[in-house]
Motif scaffolding. Structure first.
Motif, PDB file in Angstrom:
ATOM      1  N   LEU A 198       0.836  -1.209   0.000  1.00 20.42           N
ATOM      2  CA  LEU A 198       0.000   0.000   0.000  1.00 20.42           C
ATOM      3  C   LEU A 198       0.874   1.264   0.000  1.00 20.42           C
ATOM      4  O   LEU A 198       0.484   2.291  -0.567  1.00 20.42           O
ATOM      5  CB  LEU A 198      -0.942  -0.017   1.201  1.00 20.42           C
ATOM      6  N   SER A 199       2.072   1.170   0.593  1.00 20.69           N
ATOM      7  CA  SER A 199       2.987   2.323   0.579  1.00 20.69           C
ATOM      8  C   SER A 199       3.397   2.673  -0.849  1.00 20.69           C
ATOM      9  O   SER A 199       3.624   3.846  -1.177  1.00 20.69           O
ATOM     10  CB  SER A 199       4.254   2.013   1.384  1.00 20.69           C
ATOM     11  N   SER A 200       3.503   1.658  -1.686  1.00 15.68           N
ATOM     12  CA  SER A 200       3.937   1.915  -3.063  1.00 15.68           C
ATOM     13  C   SER A 200       2.962   2.847  -3.781  1.00 15.68           C
ATOM     14  O   SER A 200       3.355   3.641  -4.634  1.00 15.68           O
ATOM     15  CB  SER A 200       4.078   0.595  -3.832  1.00 15.68           C
ATOM     16  N   PHE A 201       1.682   2.769  -3.421  1.00 15.32           N
ATOM     17  CA  PHE A 201       0.689   3.640  -4.060  1.00 15.32           C
ATOM     18  C   PHE A 201       0.863   5.098  -3.603  1.00 15.32           C
ATOM     19  O   PHE A 201       0.579   6.029  -4.350  1.00 15.32           O
ATOM     20  CB  PHE A 201      -0.727   3.138  -3.758  1.00 15.32           C
ATOM     21  N   VAL A 202       1.323   5.270  -2.373  1.00 24.32           N
ATOM     22  CA  VAL A 202       1.606   6.629  -1.884  1.00 24.32           C
ATOM     23  C   VAL A 202       2.789   7.218  -2.653  1.00 24.32           C
ATOM     24  O   VAL A 202       2.777   8.391  -3.040  1.00 24.32           O
ATOM     25  CB  VAL A 202       1.897   6.594  -0.364  1.00 24.32           C
ATOM     26  N   PHE A 203       3.809   6.390  -2.889  1.00 29.82           N
ATOM     27  CA  PHE A 203       4.988   6.875  -3.614  1.00 29.82           C
ATOM     28  C   PHE A 203       4.630   7.302  -5.041  1.00 29.82           C
ATOM     29  O   PHE A 203       5.167   8.285  -5.554  1.00 29.82           O
ATOM     30  CB  PHE A 203       6.069   5.794  -3.649  1.00 29.82           C
ATOM     31  N   ILE A 204       3.726   6.564  -5.679  1.00 29.66           N
ATOM     32  CA  ILE A 204       3.398   6.923  -7.063  1.00 29.66           C
ATOM     33  C   ILE A 204       2.626   8.242  -7.100  1.00 29.66           C
ATOM     34  O   ILE A 204       2.809   9.060  -8.018  1.00 29.66           O
ATOM     35  CB  ILE A 204       2.631   5.778  -7.763  1.00 29.66           C
ATOM     36  N   VAL A 205       1.802   8.490  -6.101  1.00 30.59           N
ATOM     37  CA  VAL A 205       1.090   9.774  -6.029  1.00 30.59           C
ATOM     38  C   VAL A 205       2.103  10.909  -5.809  1.00 30.59           C
ATOM     39  O   VAL A 205       2.014  11.976  -6.447  1.00 30.59           O
ATOM     40  CB  VAL A 205       0.041   9.748  -4.891  1.00 30.59           C
ATOM     41  N   ALA A 206       3.073  10.675  -4.926  1.00 29.16           N
ATOM     42  CA  ALA A 206       4.102  11.694  -4.675  1.00 29.16           C
ATOM     43  C   ALA A 206       4.896  11.994  -5.947  1.00 29.16           C
ATOM     44  O   ALA A 206       5.219  13.156  -6.241  1.00 29.16           O
ATOM     45  CB  ALA A 206       5.041  11.222  -3.559  1.00 29.16           C
ATOM     46  N   ALA A 207       5.203  10.945  -6.716  1.00 25.61           N
ATOM     47  CA  ALA A 207       5.944  11.149  -7.971  1.00 25.61           C
ATOM     48  C   ALA A 207       5.127  11.982  -8.951  1.00 25.61           C
ATOM     49  O   ALA A 207       5.671  12.876  -9.630  1.00 25.61           O
ATOM     50  CB  ALA A 207       6.290   9.791  -8.583  1.00 25.61           C
ATOM     51  N   ILE A 208       3.835  11.712  -9.046  1.00 26.52           N
ATOM     52  CA  ILE A 208       2.976  12.480  -9.965  1.00 26.52           C
ATOM     53  C   ILE A 208       2.931  13.949  -9.550  1.00 26.52           C
ATOM     54  O   ILE A 208       3.011  14.852 -10.398  1.00 26.52           O
ATOM     55  CB  ILE A 208       1.550  11.877  -9.971  1.00 26.52           C
ATOM     56  N   LEU A 209       2.834  14.192  -8.247  1.00 27.87           N
ATOM     57  CA  LEU A 209       2.782  15.574  -7.767  1.00 27.87           C
ATOM     58  C   LEU A 209       4.082  16.324  -8.055  1.00 27.87           C
ATOM     59  O   LEU A 209       4.098  17.553  -8.155  1.00 27.87           O
ATOM     60  CB  LEU A 209       2.490  15.591  -6.256  1.00 27.87           C
ATOM     61  N   LEU A 210       5.178  15.573  -8.195  1.00 27.29           N
ATOM     62  CA  LEU A 210       6.479  16.201  -8.437  1.00 27.29           C
ATOM     63  C   LEU A 210       6.701  16.533  -9.919  1.00 27.29           C
ATOM     64  O   LEU A 210       7.621  17.293 -10.253  1.00 27.29           O
ATOM     65  CB  LEU A 210       7.599  15.264  -7.945  1.00 27.29           C
ATOM     66  N   ILE A 211       5.877  15.984 -10.800  1.00 27.70           N
ATOM     67  CA  ILE A 211       6.093  16.170 -12.245  1.00 27.70           C
ATOM     68  C   ILE A 211       6.155  17.652 -12.645  1.00 27.70           C
ATOM     69  O   ILE A 211       7.077  18.050 -13.376  1.00 27.70           O
ATOM     70  CB  ILE A 211       5.025  15.414 -13.058  1.00 27.70           C
ATOM     71  N   PRO A 212       5.208  18.501 -12.229  1.00 29.67           N
ATOM     72  CA  PRO A 212       5.293  19.912 -12.646  1.00 29.67           C
ATOM     73  C   PRO A 212       6.593  20.579 -12.216  1.00 29.67           C
ATOM     74  O   PRO A 212       7.156  21.402 -12.948  1.00 29.67           O
ATOM     75  CB  PRO A 212       4.081  20.561 -11.953  1.00 29.67           C
ATOM     76  N   VAL A 213       7.087  20.233 -11.036  1.00 33.07           N
ATOM     77  CA  VAL A 213       8.342  20.818 -10.545  1.00 33.07           C
ATOM     78  C   VAL A 213       9.512  20.324 -11.403  1.00 33.07           C
ATOM     79  O   VAL A 213      10.353  21.119 -11.844  1.00 33.07           O
ATOM     80  CB  VAL A 213       8.572  20.444  -9.062  1.00 33.07           C
ATOM     81  N   ALA A 214       9.561  19.009 -11.636  1.00 30.02           N
ATOM     82  CA  ALA A 214      10.648  18.446 -12.445  1.00 30.02           C
ATOM     83  C   ALA A 214      10.614  18.986 -13.866  1.00 30.02           C
ATOM     84  O   ALA A 214      11.651  19.192 -14.498  1.00 30.02           O
ATOM     85  CB  ALA A 214      10.550  16.916 -12.449  1.00 30.02           C
TER      86      ALA A 214
END
Length: 422
Positions: free
Chosen positions: A286-302
């Motif tokens: 279930l933690s892996s799903f949190v990480f993927i959401v965090a990665a998506i939120l970082l896309i605009p910054v990257a």
């Protein structure tokens, strides 16, 4: 896993080598990272980081996923695996490919070794794709997870083909487009096509089963498949045809909606579960799903920043966050059951699958993992080599514990064999 029919599962010799080798590659990955602390705070296009990423993606992630897929595919599709021989070939070819490819990236020797390594990986992928296509039978009765598994295999083929073209292009330049542009397409075909859709396909079947969830709503899963594929395909086509990155965020948004539709289903299963206690493997999953959401939120910054650290953190959240957390958890959901099933056929005195591994080591693995990934992200954010170095020591310890626990499970097979011979 006790609720699924394992009569269609392939022999143990087809599956176990992938798990054992994948665990060893996780240790190799941790050691390579430990030797490259300075690279983890620099630019993402460096020989050592290329070697590390391909060790993570192919040696660690793909190796374990191939093994798990060969075990689960016949069970999920209610069909025998098309060819055990092709599965064996994919293992040997992938291993040879990695043995050539990783040293070539580490020393950045663009030439025969890198091209040959990429060719072996492509041959391994073809074996895998054929097995998936011929094993799967897409029909109305069991379609959605199979649809994701088939498309993920096809995206893997696209990813590896692009990767081989890049390796050839480094030695014999023939591409008219910028090398880094093609590398971006190669990376996202792998992330959004291969890993995301395979994880989606397997999780929509296994997560409700492991949580003993009833009546999970499947309404949005078709939308998840369409949106995930549409976002990725548009990103690749538009980027290739126009060379523009102006609409990248739009395509990322479409893919994110597909991910949201899938996570809605997962959350619904979690909410409606009958098993209230969530064990460590499922917590990691279930933690892996949190990480993927965090990665998506970082896309605009990257996307908007010129600082390479954001791209590095984006990749870390995906590969060492989402992918690694998922494998660290699901290894101890699938492998113990696979081994236990074999032991139960040989011996009358058997324990439960969870008794085959050390719960203490698993708990240490869980805490070490969260500490390792958090400190690594903090080190990258602060550009602190000291913090990164501390994090990498934790990654090596984590890998040692994981390898020890995986081989503890596998040694039960040897012990049972000796007991039966005595």
């Amino acid at each position: 896993m006790s609720e699924i029919n394992v009569s269609k599962a392939p022999p143990l010799r087809v599956v176990v080598p992938f798990y054992a080798t994948g665990a060893l590659f996780f240790l190799v990955l941790a050691v390579l990272m430990f030797l490259s602390a300075n690279d983890l705070t620099g630019h993402y296009f460096s020989p050592h980081l290329l070697a590390i990423v391909h060790t993570a993606v192919l040696g660690w992630g793909t190796m374990v996923i191939f093994g798990a897929a060969y075990e689960l595919l016949p069970v999920l599709c209610e069909n025998n695996l098309y060819s055990n021989r092709l599965a064996g070939c994919s293992y040997v070819l992938l291993l040879i490919g990695l043995a050539l490819l990783i040293p070539a990236f580490w020393s950045f020797s663009a030439g025969t070794g890198m091209i040959a390594g990429g060719s072996f990986v492509l041959a391994a992928t073809l074996c895998y794709v054929l097995n998936v296509l011929f094993t799967s039978t897409i029909d109305d009765s069991h379609g959605l997870h199979q649809k994701f598994l088939v498309t993920s295999a096809l995206w893997l083929l696209v990813t590896v083909t692009l990767g081989l073209c890049l390796a050839i292009n480094l030695r014999y330049p023939f591409m008219t487009r910028n090398h880094l542009d093609i590398m971006k397409f190669h990376a996202h075909a792998g992330i959004g096509g291969w890993f995301l859709q395979l994880i989606t396909g397997v999780s929509i079947k296994l997560v409700p089963m492991f949580l003993v969830a009833k009546n999970a709503k499947t309404t949005w899963l078709n939308a998840a498949w369409i949106l995930q594929n549409a976002g990725l395909a548009l990103f690749l086509l538009d980027g290739h045809l126009t060379g523009s990155a102006d609409r990248d965020l739009l395509y990322a948004g479409i893919t994110a909606l597909g991910i949201a539709a899938w996570l809605w289903y997962i959350n619904d299963a979690r909410h409606n579960r009958l098993r209230k206690r969530i064990d460590i493997p499922m917590k990691l999953t279930l933690s892996s799903f949190v990480f993927i959401v965090a990665a998506i939120l970082l896309i605009p910054v990257a996307q908007s920043s010129v600082q390479p650290k954001w791209v590095l953190m984006y990749g870390t959240l995906l590969f060492l966050g989402c992918l690694t957390s998922l494998i660290l958890g699901q290894t101890f959901k699938t492998l113990p059951f696979i081994v236990w099933n074999e032991i139960s056929r040989r011996s009358r005195v058997i324990s439960l699958p969870r008794d085959l591994y050390s719960e203490t080591l698993l708990r240490c693995q869980q805490y070490l993992y969260y500490a390792a990934v958090a400190s690594l992200l903090a080190g990258m954010l602060l550009a602190s080599t000291t913090t990164v170095s501390i994090a990498l020591v934790l990654w090596v310890l984590l890998a040692l514990i994981y390898v020890a626990n995986v081989f503890k499970i596998l040694f039960h097979l040897t012990n049972t064999r000796h007991a039966n011979d005595a």
